[in-house]
Design an enzyme around this catalytic site. Sequence first.
Site, mmCIF file in Angstrom:
data_model
loop_
_atom_site.group_PDB
_atom_site.id
_atom_site.type_symbol
_atom_site.label_atom_id
_atom_site.label_comp_id
_atom_site.label_asym_id
_atom_site.label_seq_id
_atom_site.Cartn_x
_atom_site.Cartn_y
_atom_site.Cartn_z
ATOM 1 N N ASP A 55 0.839 -1.210 0.000
ATOM 2 C CA ASP A 55 0.000 0.000 0.000
ATOM 3 C C ASP A 55 0.870 1.254 0.000
ATOM 4 O O ASP A 55 0.641 2.191 -0.775
ATOM 5 C CB ASP A 55 -0.974 -0.017 1.188
ATOM 6 C CG ASP A 55 -0.321 -0.444 2.498
ATOM 7 O OD1 ASP A 55 0.793 -1.006 2.472
ATOM 8 O OD2 ASP A 55 -0.921 -0.205 3.565
ATOM 9 N N ASP A 103 -0.175 -2.356 -13.595
ATOM 10 C CA ASP A 103 -1.111 -1.414 -14.222
ATOM 11 C C ASP A 103 -0.846 -0.006 -13.693
ATOM 12 O O ASP A 103 -0.884 0.975 -14.440
ATOM 13 C CB ASP A 103 -2.569 -1.795 -13.921
ATOM 14 C CG ASP A 103 -3.139 -2.781 -14.944
ATOM 15 O OD1 ASP A 103 -2.374 -3.641 -15.425
ATOM 16 O OD2 ASP A 103 -4.346 -2.695 -15.260
#
Length: 327
Positions: free
Chosen positions: A200, A228
Amino acid sequence: MGKRITVIPGDGIGKEVMDAAMLVLNKLDLPFDYIWMEAGDEAKEKYGKALPDETLEECKRSDAVLFGAAGETAADVIVRLRFELETFANIRPAKSFKGVKALYDNVDIVIVRENTECLYKGFEFNVADGVAEGIRVITRKASERIARYAFELAKREGRKKVTALHKANVMKKTCGLFRDVCRSVAKEYPEIEFNDYYIDAACMYLVMDPYRFDVIVTTNMFGDIVSDLAAGLVGGLGLAPSANVGEKHAIFEPVHGSAPDIAGKGIANPSAMILTACMMLRHFGYVSEAERVERALESVIAEGKTTPDLGGSLKTMEMAEEVAKRL
Ligand code: GGG
């Protein structure tokens, strides 16, 4: 030596970008035999199997697979192919191109994604009404193999740093094992800087300061997601190639999927597929050919002769023709 290459265009824009890449490849004088095979959503409609047996057999016989995209059947086609062919490392570079409006210039990151385990193993079960479970598998063997691959890639490419991404504070057993193995493999490579981040936090750092990353090594699902994100930093999935590499086999596929929203319009960016073909050329030792194609593509992009996602007005095949013309 001649190479046997299974070509699987697959679904949606996979077919369009594959035609574009083949136009470029066919301009080069290469000893390649291309064997065209079917897989994906349409193959499932036609044959009842997304990855027909003949396609799988041909992939196993070939020196490499060049893959376009699969739609809803991605898990049954590309994820399965990676397992079947034991292509344990998924290499996903994210590199800036001159002339592409993006958040940052001069980004140059390589993501090394573990490709054979984690939640993508497909161990998912409906255990009760309204309750589904998935099993996350992480092993020392696969973690060591991918960590070592990342450090060897860094050495080979003259890169300076490897960063492992995990979530070991929450997934203490699975991510804990992966993190510990990466830390221990790092000790074998004192010349290469190593650190690790929680996934994260890494996503935030990637967006705010991508220059702190060089080679990223991570588990299967995090690798899928973070690649991505990294593609988004340099102009989008239209510019993101990838290679799946194992001991015996290799599969080359753009990071993007079948993009049903633009499929059939002829506007898909062929760059990711063309760059993917370049990764295949390098894999077989055709480095100067790969460089020629990359330089041609770079100049086409720099001149704005692109598909609409990069601000141009060319169709997929027109952009590929621009590249082919320069070879
Ligand atoms: N996010 C781009 C995309 O849709 N890629 C196709 C896909 O989901 N492939 C499965 C995978 O890479 O594991």
